[in-house]
Scaffold this motif. Sequence first.
Motif, PDB file in Angstrom:
ATOM      1  N   GLN A 109       0.835  -1.192   0.000  1.00 30.10           N
ATOM      2  CA  GLN A 109       0.000   0.000   0.000  1.00 30.10           C
ATOM      3  C   GLN A 109       0.873   1.245   0.000  1.00 30.10           C
ATOM      4  OE1 GLN A 109      -2.288  -0.460   3.602  1.00 30.10           O
ATOM      5  NE2 GLN A 109      -3.722  -1.896   2.677  1.00 30.10           N
TER       6      GLN A 109
ATOM      7  N   LYS B 171      -3.971   7.232  -3.245  1.00 31.17           N
ATOM      8  CA  LYS B 171      -3.644   5.945  -2.643  1.00 31.17           C
ATOM      9  C   LYS B 171      -3.570   4.887  -3.735  1.00 31.17           C
ATOM     10  CE  LYS B 171      -8.501   4.840  -1.659  1.00 31.17           C
ATOM     11  NZ  LYS B 171      -9.492   4.446  -0.632  1.00 31.17           N
TER      12      LYS B 171
ATOM     13  N   SER C 189      -2.765   0.378  -4.089  1.00 29.55           N
ATOM     14  CA  SER C 189      -2.471  -0.884  -3.419  1.00 29.55           C
ATOM     15  C   SER C 189      -2.461  -2.014  -4.432  1.00 29.55           C
ATOM     16  CB  SER C 189      -3.491  -1.173  -2.311  1.00 29.55           C
ATOM     17  OG  SER C 189      -4.780  -1.362  -2.860  1.00 29.55           O
TER      18      SER C 189
END
Length: 335
Positions: free
Chosen positions: A138, A157, A159
């Motif tokens: 992540q 973000k 991941s």
Amino acid sequence: MKAASAVLFFSLAAALPSRAAAEMKLDYLTEIGHSSNLFEDTNNLSGTFWQETLKLRGSLEQDGTKLSYAVRQTEMHTGRYRFGDTNETELNLGFSFALGKEALVELEAAYLRSTSGDVLLALPQSVIGYRTTDRQLQFAGQYTTSSFIGKTVAAVKASAIKNGDARFTINLLRPTKLDPDVSLAGFTLSHYVSSLGGELCFCGEIEGSFIEKEEQRKYARFPATKLRGALAYARVVGTLTLVGEAGFTILSSDSLAPLERISHPYLRAETMWKPNSVLEASLGYKRSLSIGDIDDAVAEDTSLYSAALALRIAPAVAAGLSYTFADSEYVYYIY
């Protein structure tokens, strides 16, 4: 198809601060409870669980920059369904620095290794389960500024989940991979302004899932994109903290044809009562759409109801009792 689960558990948490110049804390949390749906699926297998978490966290700060770190180990035991026991190890590293007097940049990276189990087939007399070891990376970044009217927060973000082979509880089935590797990427933008004695937030989010074409065909799992817009308001009234948020989420995927896009409401309501430094009680409701790590579905529309009571026994020790009820409806592909 719907799946519902109710969870009631008692928790005890302790934090042991360090006396060193750099901040360091050791947290311990134990939870004992009962769930009406341990594996959060349509089999509705109920039972007790026991979860323990040990976390070491700390930070170093100098000249406007801050380095933070955390190591977490979680063990969860699912009663008689031993294949469902969970072992999780997480490593987290963060770095933040100020840009002038009105801006802050925060960066974070994490690695998660999880060994857990799930249900393959629930029969009247027995349950066939399996265990997998999955790994996840992540990365996240956040920029906060007060240069404009109010406060603006922009965050990104990403991941990547690498799913391992499933090892079954019966020897007739050989180890095999059941789910594809999934990557997620998202961007959120929130702007906060003072209004009506509280704080108003204009919130937006876009998130997409990515799956390799070869694995799309092999596992019949396909990517999707969700776009969320919402308006939130929070206010403190005496010992009460009130939070409300309402908006909508648009789900897009080529595998939803002929519709291609579906709209779902996004709702959140929270109330927290804290009369003193010892007692804290809260009620919450949230309806949201998730596109990450969903078995055999494009997305999962979940309504979550929660109630919690926390009591601080000592400065570093707290006990709590909570109840959650989740009602999920899956959004399936149209092949």
